[in-house]
Scaffold this motif. Structure first.
Motif, PDB file in Angstrom:
ATOM      1  N   UNK A  98       0.809  -1.213   0.000  1.00 29.32           N
ATOM      2  CA  UNK A  98       0.000   0.000   0.000  1.00 29.32           C
ATOM      3  C   UNK A  98       0.844   1.264   0.000  1.00 29.32           C
ATOM      4  N   UNK A  99       2.113   1.132  -0.367  1.00 24.59           N
ATOM      5  CA  UNK A  99       3.045   2.248  -0.556  1.00 24.59           C
ATOM      6  C   UNK A  99       3.421   2.970   0.723  1.00 24.59           C
ATOM      7  N   UNK A 159       1.585  13.050  -0.691  1.00 29.53           N
ATOM      8  CA  UNK A 159       0.163  12.750  -0.722  1.00 29.53           C
ATOM      9  C   UNK A 159      -0.573  13.334  -1.908  1.00 29.53           C
ATOM     10  N   UNK A 160       0.055  14.309  -2.576  1.00 30.00           N
ATOM     11  CA  UNK A 160      -0.621  14.927  -3.712  1.00 30.00           C
ATOM     12  C   UNK A 160      -0.260  14.235  -5.024  1.00 30.00           C
ATOM     13  N   UNK A 217       0.193  10.926  -7.805  1.00 31.59           N
ATOM     14  CA  UNK A 217      -0.632   9.815  -8.270  1.00 31.59           C
ATOM     15  C   UNK A 217      -0.134   8.507  -7.655  1.00 31.59           C
ATOM     16  N   UNK A 218      -0.946   7.468  -7.775  1.00 33.46           N
ATOM     17  CA  UNK A 218      -0.584   6.173  -7.208  1.00 33.46           C
ATOM     18  C   UNK A 218       0.731   5.641  -7.762  1.00 33.46           C
ATOM     19  N   UNK A 219       0.943   5.816  -9.061  1.00 31.05           N
ATOM     20  CA  UNK A 219       2.165   5.331  -9.687  1.00 31.05           C
ATOM     21  C   UNK A 219       3.391   6.047  -9.141  1.00 31.05           C
ATOM     22  N   UNK A 220       3.250   7.369  -8.997  1.00 30.35           N
ATOM     23  CA  UNK A 220       4.371   8.151  -8.478  1.00 30.35           C
ATOM     24  C   UNK A 220       4.667   7.775  -7.028  1.00 30.35           C
ATOM     25  N   UNK A 221       3.592   7.517  -6.275  1.00 29.02           N
ATOM     26  CA  UNK A 221       3.805   7.116  -4.883  1.00 29.02           C
ATOM     27  C   UNK A 221       4.498   5.761  -4.800  1.00 29.02           C
ATOM     28  N   UNK A 238       6.636   4.643  -7.014  1.00 28.23           N
ATOM     29  CA  UNK A 238       8.042   4.928  -7.309  1.00 28.23           C
ATOM     30  C   UNK A 238       8.739   5.450  -6.058  1.00 28.23           C
ATOM     31  N   UNK A 285       0.162  -3.057  -7.259  1.00 26.29           N
ATOM     32  CA  UNK A 285      -1.209  -2.958  -6.759  1.00 26.29           C
ATOM     33  C   UNK A 285      -1.881  -1.651  -7.170  1.00 26.29           C
ATOM     34  N   UNK A 286      -3.026  -1.770  -7.792  1.00 27.12           N
ATOM     35  CA  UNK A 286      -3.838  -0.608  -8.107  1.00 27.12           C
ATOM     36  C   UNK A 286      -3.311   0.275  -9.219  1.00 27.12           C
ATOM     37  N   UNK A 287      -2.334  -0.214  -9.975  1.00 31.16           N
ATOM     38  CA  UNK A 287      -1.782   0.625 -11.034  1.00 31.16           C
ATOM     39  C   UNK A 287      -2.281   0.168 -12.409  1.00 31.16           C
ATOM     40  N   UNK A 288      -2.323   1.112 -13.356  1.00 24.10           N
ATOM     41  CA  UNK A 288      -2.726   0.786 -14.728  1.00 24.10           C
ATOM     42  C   UNK A 288      -1.658  -0.087 -15.375  1.00 24.10           C
ATOM     43  N   UNK A 290       1.623   1.359 -16.473  1.00 24.11           N
ATOM     44  CA  UNK A 290       2.476   1.770 -15.364  1.00 24.11           C
ATOM     45  C   UNK A 290       3.153   0.570 -14.723  1.00 24.11           C
TER      46      UNK A 290
END
Lengths: 235, 394
Positions: free
Chosen positions: A86-87, A134-135, A137-141, A143, A164-167, A170
């Motif tokens: 969950x990053x 926190x601002x 995207x999921x992919x950046x988080x 990374x 998890x949860x990425x396109x 990505x």
């Protein structure tokens, strides 16, 4: 001798056994995948190794040294670091501050080099250096979570469901980078539910079912296994 | 509200835009202002009395802010350290243990009449150091059982410890571990030695200025400690633990040490202020160590802005003035004017509660918010929301 040797691991949450005798090995320089469905014990295995949920029975040897009862910070110091499920980025800290926390235990001069290394692997993080995690995207988080774990300059990197949860596009990018991190010399143990990409980059794999190892083989062989295909590869 | 926010923001921006030397000069000017301030008021008057209390409360609030604001550990038993600090001066700065040394007493660094009295009499500075040490140790002891807990459960355990210490304070007169009572029970310990500090003459009820300067010195020390800790490696670790304990642990932040250091620091500052208050009131009154005191200090840091050092100081000064000045003086006759017959001080906590509610509606981030929390409340960036697998696009 393997870099990481896990023998007959039993880990509990309260009275509930999450791991019922897991044994596995990771050799220096390898990428190893743990696959399995929800509740199979994949994350618990990683949490046991990193000391967050210490095992009740069994041994964990890292570089020949028993670490089953070692505190999490000492395990990080020994060279194992984890990008948790969950990053879990520190959302109100900037990207830079997150990465600096990854190097929390270090006081050496090489931190700067590792920061540059992470920025080379993930140029996007350099662009967003001052942005609050926190601002992003999921992919950046994701990374950032991987980059942060690399900041302790680990010998063994534990990745808990990096896709998890990425396109899909990505996921591919993340896995390319994981392969690159491995080429640069870091051994990787990763956990994934949707195992297509994971089996591509890894050399060997373990299939976990309800807290035990159901199957282990070369990744290429696992890909061909009809049952694995049916259960975990969406074939 | 936007107007107020913009006002604060413009002040902040203007401040950041100044040359460091200009900032330093302004800092020194403000400091000098606060040092010479008492000369413009009656030496034993209300103003200096209120200012002294406000400064001592600021020390308390800065201490609690380390625990709650920096490390995110909700401590509802902070009164414990007020009590322990006060008892430290009761033990080491009064004639409470009159039988010590066959009635001749034990004196370190005290002069004048105090030097002849029976009992243990240490110099005020030594007592302050002792209060910090005693409270830091108890801070760790109280912190230990909370280490495996999170959030509300920490609040409940600390609340219980606060109550335990309060009970021990009241009943400690029958608790005699080495033949010496721990406290004087409801009777209280009085009088407390007047501080005897170099350069500051005669601490007493007629001239409150030395008290003011001592409190100012303590507040400056607490500010210094707060700023240094916030910007240190440890301060970063506290924020990490506050944001996400699991992530902090997997980065190698030692949770036990980090949390215990927060408890110890917070307790130490609270103990120092507690010892000062006991000396200032000239008594250690066991009945004042109540839960409401913990809430009072907590209200200060919430009002000012959790984690924000200047905010906490502002919150402490505002609530202290409301408590010691506005409610008992300025608005005292308010109920009478509207035809009611009660003492407004009976409503103090109702008024504080009302203020908190108003704050939560109008300005939940506090008077002077901490940078990170402001982000959470105004721009929708929360902590710990990364659990959910959210969306995608880069």
């Amino acid at each position: 001798m393997a870099l990481l040797e896990v023998q007959d691991l039993h880990t509990y949450y309260g009275n509930i056994a999450a791991l019922k005798g897991i044994s596995l090995e990771v050799n220096e320089g390898e990428v190893v995948t743990l696959i399995g469905s929800n509740g199979a014990g994949k994350s618990t295995t990683l949490r046991s190794i990193s000391g967050l949920t210490p095992p009740r029975e069994g041994t964990i040897k890292f570089d020949g040294k028993e670490i089953g009862e070692t505190a999490p910070q000492e395990i990080v110091r020994l060279g194992i670091s984890q990008a948790p499920e969950g990053r879990r980025c520190f959302s109100r800290m900037s990207v830079r501050e997150n990465l600096e926390l990854g190097a929390y235990l270090r006081r050496d001069e090489r931190i700067r080099d590792d920061l540059d290394r992470v920025y080379d692997l993930f140029p996007r993080l350099k662009e967003r250096e001052k942005q609050k995690a926190g601002t992003m995207s999921g992919g950046e988080q994701q990374m950032l979570a991987i980059g942060r774990a690399l900041m302790s300059n680990p010998r063994l990197l534990l990745l808990d469901e990096p896709a998890m949860g990425l396109a899909p596009v990505l996921v591919e990018r993340i896995y390319e980078t994981i392969a690159e991190i491995n080429r640069q010399g870091t051994t990787i143990l990763l956990v994934e539910q949707n195992a297509n990409f994971a089996l591509d980059v890894s050399k060997r794999g373990y299939v976990l079912e309800t807290g035990t190892v159901a199957l282990t083989d070369e990744s290429s062989a696992l890909r061909q296994n009809p049952e694995v295909q049916k259960a975990y590869l969406g074939a | 509200m936007t107007a107020i926010r913009d006002f604060f923001r413009s002040i902040g921006d203007a401040w950041d835009g100044l040359h460091p030397n200009v900032r330093r000069a302004i800092g020194v000017a403000v400091l000098v202002f606060f040092i010479v301030l008492p000369f413009f008021f009656t030496a034993g008057g209300t103003f200096i009395d209120n200012a002294t209390r406000a400064l001592a409360y600021a020390v308390m609030a800065l201490g609690l802010n380390v625990v709650v604001g920096f490390a995110g550990l909700l401590d509802l038993g902070y009164v414990a350290f007020y009590a322990l600090g006060a008892f430290t001066i009761g033990w080491f700065g009064s004639s409470f243990y009159a039988q010590v040394n066959h009635g001749k007493g034990l004196h370190i660094g005290v002069t004048g009449v105090t030097g002849q009295l029976p009992g243990i009499h240490f110099n005020f500075l030594l007592v302050l150091v002792a209060a910090v040490i005693v409270c830091a140790i108890f801070g760790v002891l109280i912190g230990l059982p909370t280490l495996r807990l999170r959030g509300d459960y920490i609040a409940i355990v600390t609340l219980a410890f606060g109550e335990i210490i309060g009970r021990v304070a009241i009943n400690g007169d029958s608790l005699k571990p080495f033949g010496y009572a721990v406290t004087a029970g409801r009777q209280g310990i009085t009088p407390i030695d007047s501080p005897d500090l170099p350069g500051l003459a005669s601490f007493g009820p007629l001239d409150l200025r030395p008290w003011y300067w001592t409190a100012l010195g303590m507040a400056l020390l607490s500010l210094f400690v707060s700023f240094r800790l916030r910007d240190s490696r440890l301060g970063r670790a506290w924020i990490a633990v506050r944001e996400d304990e699991v992530a902090a642990a997997s980065m190698g932040v030692p949770l036990v040490r980090t949390k215990l250091l927060a408890y110890a620091t917070g307790a130490g500052l609270g103990g120092m202020a507690g010892a000062f208050f006991a000396a200032y009131f000239n008594t250690v009154n066991a009945d004042q160590f109540e839960f409401s005191f913990s809430i009072f200090i907590l209200a200060m840091i919430i009002l000012g802005g959790l984690g924000s050092i200047w905010g906490v100081v502002a919150g402490a000064i505002v609530l202290s003035y409301i408590n010691t000045y506005f409610i008992p003086n300025t608005f005292k006759s308010l109920p009478h004017h509207i035809g009611l017959n009660f003492d407004l001080t009976d409503l103090s906590f109702g008024i504080f509660g009302f203020l908190l509610v108003i704050m939560m509606v109008l300005r939940p981030q506090g008077l002077i918010p901490e940078r990170r929390r402001k982000l959470e409340l105004t721009e929708g960036v929360g902590a710990g929301d990364s659990e959910m697998p959210i969306e995608v696009s880069v």
